[in-house]
Design an enzyme around this catalytic site. Structure first.
Site, mmCIF file in Angstrom:
data_model
loop_
_atom_site.group_PDB
_atom_site.id
_atom_site.type_symbol
_atom_site.label_atom_id
_atom_site.label_comp_id
_atom_site.label_asym_id
_atom_site.label_seq_id
_atom_site.Cartn_x
_atom_site.Cartn_y
_atom_site.Cartn_z
ATOM 1 C CE LYS A 1 -4.070 -2.467 0.477
ATOM 2 N NZ LYS A 1 -5.066 -2.146 -1.143
ATOM 3 C CG ASP B 1 -4.213 -1.323 -3.569
ATOM 4 O OD1 ASP B 1 -4.910 0.010 -4.076
ATOM 5 O OD2 ASP B 1 -4.739 -1.689 -3.287
ATOM 6 C CG ASP C 1 -9.743 -2.846 -6.890
ATOM 7 O OD1 ASP C 1 -10.807 -3.178 -6.642
ATOM 8 O OD2 ASP C 1 -9.147 -2.831 -5.886
ATOM 9 C CE LYS D 1 -10.402 -5.591 -4.140
ATOM 10 N NZ LYS D 1 -10.760 -4.745 -3.267
#
Length: 367
Positions: free
Chosen positions: A163, A188, A238, A262
């Protein structure tokens, strides 16, 4: 399909260690477990995985429970449907609320697969006997992040996701690459940057990342198209991908080189498979994203990742990554970087009833 009842459970458990991003720190996880039972007593399981507050999506545990209890479950119990692939049409009058839809969709698909005696992934053409595992490193401290990578490397994870945000990205990535020059690494951003940060983001090309995930706004597709043309590193979308329509537009605009799917965020199995098939057609690699979930959602993700387009290791880690004890048996285990795909019908895992009951804070049955 004839359903005798649908049940909802709220469950809560602390994470083994806090999950930290620039948006939020998660120390305790609450989800909704959905159980769909048929007249013969077979039960299918799904898991609704919004967070307690709307920091990641607009859905929360409370809003999701409301949508399930007051709209989706009554429609489903009253509806005449023969096959789970009819559920999107049955629920078409309810806009968005993808996580609520996905949880109920998962439970009914699991039940259907058990009725037919097939492993769930096989119903969609999944053929893998094992899936590659990746892991998320979420910390605001570089020393802690390095310790996590060192610990996870013992399991052979095939991809590490760190992250990042504009305050720590160069420090974190420089230190990781100095110590681990060859590990498969991605970053990310969780929408931490603006298009005006392009020159800064270009510096990340030097770290030979597999991809940078969602650098710009959570709902953006257009500006990512502009940014991608100025980066060597592939962008992975995402948060922007909440439907087949989103994925189609992103590919038309060349907004990304990778997509993460997802299931929880796109509304369930049917939509997730449509996105997968589109990406296979367009030769765009996909991987399976995670939501700090318990074992039921993780089991559905494993089944999804058996499909041929999932060529990049997903966020499907061991149960022990987050939990002292999971709610499925056996627990998910990563060995030498892979997870063995179960062979039993449905999601392939049994429910740890004792643990599930221990974590349940509220439950209700609908008939």
């Amino acid at each position: 399909m004839k359903l005798s009842s649908i049940s909802l459970r709220l469950i809560t458990a602390p994470l083994k260690q806090p999950f930290k991003t620039h948006l939020e720190m998660v120390s305790e996880r609450e989800v909704i477990v959905v159980e769909a039972k048929d007249q013969d007593g077979l039960i299918g399981y799904g898991e609704a995985v919004p967070f307690t507050s709307p920091w990641y999506t607009e859905e929360t545990v409370k809003t999701c429970f409301h949508m399930l209890e007051d709209f989706l479950i009554p429609l489903t119990l009253a509806g005449q449907f023969k096959h789970p692939n009819e559920l999107p049409s049955l629920w078409s009058g309810i806009r968005r609320n993808a996580m609520a839809k996905s949880a109920l969709d998962q439970a009914i698909w699991d039940l259907y697969a058990k009725q037919k005696g097939f492993y769930l992934g096989q119903l969609f053409g999944g053929e893998r006997s094992e899936v590659a595992a990746g892991v998320v490193v979420a910390s605001d401290n570089i020393g802690d992040a390095m310790r996590q990578i060192d610990d996870f490397s013992a399991y052979g994870y095939q991809r590490y996701k760190i992250k990042i945000n504009p305050k720590n990205d160069l420090e974190f990535l420089s230190e990781i690459r100095r110590t681990y020059p060859d590990i498969p690494l991605m970053a990310d951003a969780n929408s931490a940057y603006k298009l005006g940060d392009t020159s800064h983001l270009q510096k990340l090309d030097a770290f030979k990342l597999m991809m940078i995930e969602q650098p710009l706004r959570h709902d953006d597709i257009v500006e990512h198209s502009v940014l991608q043309k100025q980066l060597q590193t592939p962008i992975c979308l995402d948060e922007s991908i909440n439907s087949y329509h989103d994925a189609k537009n992103a590919l038309l605009l060349e907004s990304c080189g990778v997509i993460t799917i997802k299931m929880a965020k796109v509304g369930g199995w049917s939509e997730a498979v449509k996105i997968h098939d589109l990406c296979v057609e367009k030769n765009v690699p996909v991987w399976c994203g995670g939501m700090i979930e318990f074992g039921i959602s993780r089991a559905h993700n494993i089944a999804l990742a058996t499909l041929k387009g999932f060529t990049i290791p997903g966020d499907i880690s061991s149960s022990s990554r987050y939990w002292e004890e999971d709610i499925i048996e056996p627990e998910v285990i990563v060995e030498s970087g892979v997870i063995q795909v179960p062979e039993k019908a449905g999601i392939g895992f049994a429910i740890n009833e004792k643990r599930l009951n221990e974590l349940t804070t509220y439950s209700k049955v609908y008939r």
